[in-house]
Scaffold this motif. Sequence first.
Motif, PDB file in Angstrom:
ATOM      1  N   TYR A  31       0.699  -0.938  -0.051  1.00 52.15           N
ATOM      2  CA  TYR A  31       0.315   0.102   0.195  1.00 52.15           C
ATOM      3  C   TYR A  31       1.166   1.303   0.212  1.00 52.15           C
ATOM      4  N   ASP A  32      -0.277   2.198  -0.865  1.00 56.73           N
ATOM      5  CA  ASP A  32       1.140   3.992  -0.805  1.00 56.73           C
ATOM      6  C   ASP A  32       0.425   4.186   0.252  1.00 56.73           C
ATOM      7  N   CYS A  33       0.309   4.644   0.757  1.00 54.44           N
ATOM      8  CA  CYS A  33      -0.118   5.567   1.721  1.00 54.44           C
ATOM      9  C   CYS A  33       0.092   7.207   2.145  1.00 54.44           C
ATOM     10  N   GLN A  35       1.687  10.625   3.274  1.00 51.21           N
ATOM     11  CA  GLN A  35       2.315  10.846   4.319  1.00 51.21           C
ATOM     12  C   GLN A  35       0.907  10.003   5.810  1.00 51.21           C
ATOM     13  N   SER A  36       0.114   9.999   5.127  1.00 50.55           N
ATOM     14  CA  SER A  36      -1.063   8.626   6.345  1.00 50.55           C
ATOM     15  C   SER A  36       0.123   8.097   6.808  1.00 50.55           C
ATOM     16  N   SER A  37      -0.563   7.948   8.171  1.00 56.29           N
ATOM     17  CA  SER A  37      -0.726   7.370   9.026  1.00 56.29           C
ATOM     18  C   SER A  37      -1.347   5.653   9.139  1.00 56.29           C
ATOM     19  N   LEU A  38      -2.517   6.142   9.062  1.00 50.32           N
ATOM     20  CA  LEU A  38      -3.650   5.510   9.192  1.00 50.32           C
ATOM     21  C   LEU A  38      -3.380   4.040   7.673  1.00 50.32           C
ATOM     22  N   CYS A  39      -1.688   3.572   7.806  1.00 56.19           N
ATOM     23  CA  CYS A  39      -1.310   2.540   6.448  1.00 56.19           C
ATOM     24  C   CYS A  39      -1.952   1.471   7.073  1.00 56.19           C
ATOM     25  N   PRO A  40      -2.903   0.090   6.332  1.00 55.94           N
ATOM     26  CA  PRO A  40      -3.319  -0.499   6.657  1.00 55.94           C
ATOM     27  C   PRO A  40      -2.357  -1.992   6.613  1.00 55.94           C
ATOM     28  N   GLU A  42      -0.175  -4.603   5.665  1.00 57.54           N
ATOM     29  CA  GLU A  42       0.115  -6.088   4.181  1.00 57.54           C
ATOM     30  C   GLU A  42      -0.215  -7.004   3.998  1.00 57.54           C
ATOM     31  N   GLY A 110      -3.081   3.448  -5.580  1.00 58.14           N
ATOM     32  CA  GLY A 110      -2.039   3.156  -4.010  1.00 58.14           C
ATOM     33  C   GLY A 110      -2.069   1.554  -3.810  1.00 58.14           C
ATOM     34  N   VAL A 111      -2.257   0.692  -4.495  1.00 57.97           N
ATOM     35  CA  VAL A 111      -2.846  -0.699  -4.098  1.00 57.97           C
ATOM     36  C   VAL A 111      -1.566  -1.393  -4.861  1.00 57.97           C
TER      37      VAL A 111
END
Length: 280
Positions: A31-33, A35-40, A42, A110-111
């Motif tokens: 996943y390419d999140c 600058q978000s810190s809520l990245c799921p 992998e 983003g995936v």
Amino acid sequence: MNIRSLTRGDGVVIGAAVLLFIASFLSFYSYDCGQSSLCPAEPNGWKSGLFPVLPSIFLAGIIAAGFIVAARFQPEGRKLAGMGLDQWGTALAVFAAWSSLWTIMGGSSGVSAGIGQILGLIANLVLAVVAVLTPRTPALKAPLLAAAGPQAPSPYGVGPNPGYGYPGPGGMQQAGAAGPYGGQPSYGGQPQQEQQGFGGAAQQSAAQPAAAPAGDFAPFWFAVPVTRPLFAEDGSPTPVAELAPGTWYLAVEQRGQALVAQTQDGRRGVLQDTSGIQRG
């Protein structure tokens, strides 16, 4: 079970199956999140939310490799629902490669494909290609491990390493000279017996030169790729012995496409199926 029945192609298949198993525990998606810190997190291939990735890509490829390898230890002609185990394995390998190819072509913004998905595709493609090409490519059909045999020059256990097998360097020439049975030469002439000359004096005639072997055939050592029956020389359908992979046998006569072979205990018989044998 004799691992000397395995071919080089089987070795590649086993390696691809090991790579598939490892890839199944690696990230399937990345996943390419930003600058978000809520990245799921992998997921890997064992995550239930990715069904049917596990059975159609990873397990299908591993089971396909198992079928292909298991076929080497089964008697020739044995079928499962009308097909051999190697044929089932090849079909399953192609299916797994097809599933991997279509899965990696999907995705959304983003995936992207994870390392597990990429390695799974590579392993399944190699598995499918080798499974299809092995029966048709001599380099892949060659034995994975060379057949072992004693290093003694005599094929019947005379020397430091007694046993029956490949005679070692120079053994082929010695087998042809000394005869395939370890006794008198097979093709040599018999010395003439003493004859009574005129006046009662016994004379021994000069030894005649050895006769040449009939035809162009010369005894040679060979090994079979899979277990094969040895039938009686009189044409009886009942096998008199069974030739196993990993052991060298001596061919003493050729009858058309068949060979007359001798086992380690001295039994002789006809090997009707000579396809794929390895000559010493």
